[in-house]
Design a protein around this motif. Structure first.
Motif: not given
Length: 295
Positions: A202-203, A206, A209-210, A213, A215-218, A261
């Motif tokens: 998930a991280d 990290t 990501v912001e 922009d 894609l975030r990991v589910d 991404s």
């Protein structure tokens, strides 16, 4: 192509065994029913039965990926795979096995979605008596995978389709940031085999990501991975691996291009955002390794 992995290959049209032939200087693999598949001069064999829905990584992407891996940024993945592989009973030969007919065949390590074969080579280094097979749909990647290790071969195929391998032929199957074909993975794995699946945690990335922009990991990805394998596998182990990477902007561009991404952000917009990053930038690599056994 190495003769040892060749014995495990099967014709993608009829499923018959393949053998090497040479006619007027051209090399190919051919089955008893006459289906023939050319061996590229770079060392891989094209085992596509029809056209692939996509061509995979381009030459530029493959070059950038090899440079990124060569810099050691994803060595945590190779190390985790090698440790899991050598710690498994699938890589150990018992006395009973040594007396069986199967003992005349080397153990086969398959990387489904192998790219350049980087991680496969690391695992083969850790298992000296195994041979390897890199499967991918990208010709530029397979040109490198065919040379990734002296005990490895490479084949062009679509891993969403039937894999060009015999039933129960594979001792160890690697799947690193790649599509998962649960039914086929189960078919080609030996009953005592092992499936190693690497996915982003998930991280993962990290810090980017912001700012970019991405894609975030589910957060439920691990459960979804297990679900995607169907009812043919049991999860027997899961581990988390993390390291800090210090990257130049060009390496950030390569890293983003290696993931999903890259297909969701306009190239010009992504390039502008990367250019605005500090240099170097500290980035977290965080992955999960799932260990599965066939039921």
């Amino acid at each position: 192509m190495s003769p040892d992995p060749l014995r495990f290959l099967r014709c993608p049209v009829c499923g018959e065994p393949l053998s090497g032939v040479e006619t007027e200087g051209a090399r190919a693999l051919r089955c008893p029913r006459g289906h023939s598949f050319d061996l590229a001069r770079q060392g891989y064999v094209n085992l596509l039965a029809g056209r692939a829905p996509h061509t995979g990584d381009s030459p530029g992407m493959v070059t950038a990926r090899e440079e990124f891996l060569g810099a050691g940024h994803y060595d945590l993945v190779s190390a985790a795979l090698a440790a899991a592989a050598t710690g498994s009973s699938a890589t150990e030969t018992s006395a009973a096995e040594s007396d069986s007919a199967d003992a005349t065949y080397p153990r086969l390590v398959v990387d489904a979605g192998a790219g350049t074969g980087w991680h496969l080579a690391a695992v083969l280094d850790a298992i000296p008596d195994a041979v390897g097979l890199a499967l991918d749909v990208s010709k530029p990647a397979l040109r490198r995978a065919a040379r990734a290790h002296p005990r490895a071969a490479a084949a062009l195929c679509d891993t969403w389709q039937t894999l060009p391998l015999a039933d129960a032929s594979t001792t160890l199957l690697l799947n690193v940031f790649a599509p998962r074909n649960g039914p086929e993975f189960r078919r080609v794995l030996r009953p005592d085999g092992l499936l190693l699946v690497v996915t982003p945690a998930a991280d993962h990335l990290t810090e980017l990501v912001e700012q970019l922009d991405l894609l975030r990991v589910d957060p439920t990805k691990s459960d979804r991975v297990a679900g995607s394998l169907g009812d043919g596998f049991d999860l027997v182990g899961r581990s988390r691996h993390i390291r800090r990477m210090r990257l130049r902007r060009a390496e950030v561009a390569t890293l983003v291009g290696m993931g999903p991404s890259a297909w969701h952000i306009a190239p010009a917009r992504l390039a502008a955002r990367i250019e605005a990053l500090p240099e170097p930038v500290d980035v977290t690599a965080a992955v999960e390794l799932g260990v599965y056994r066939p039921r």
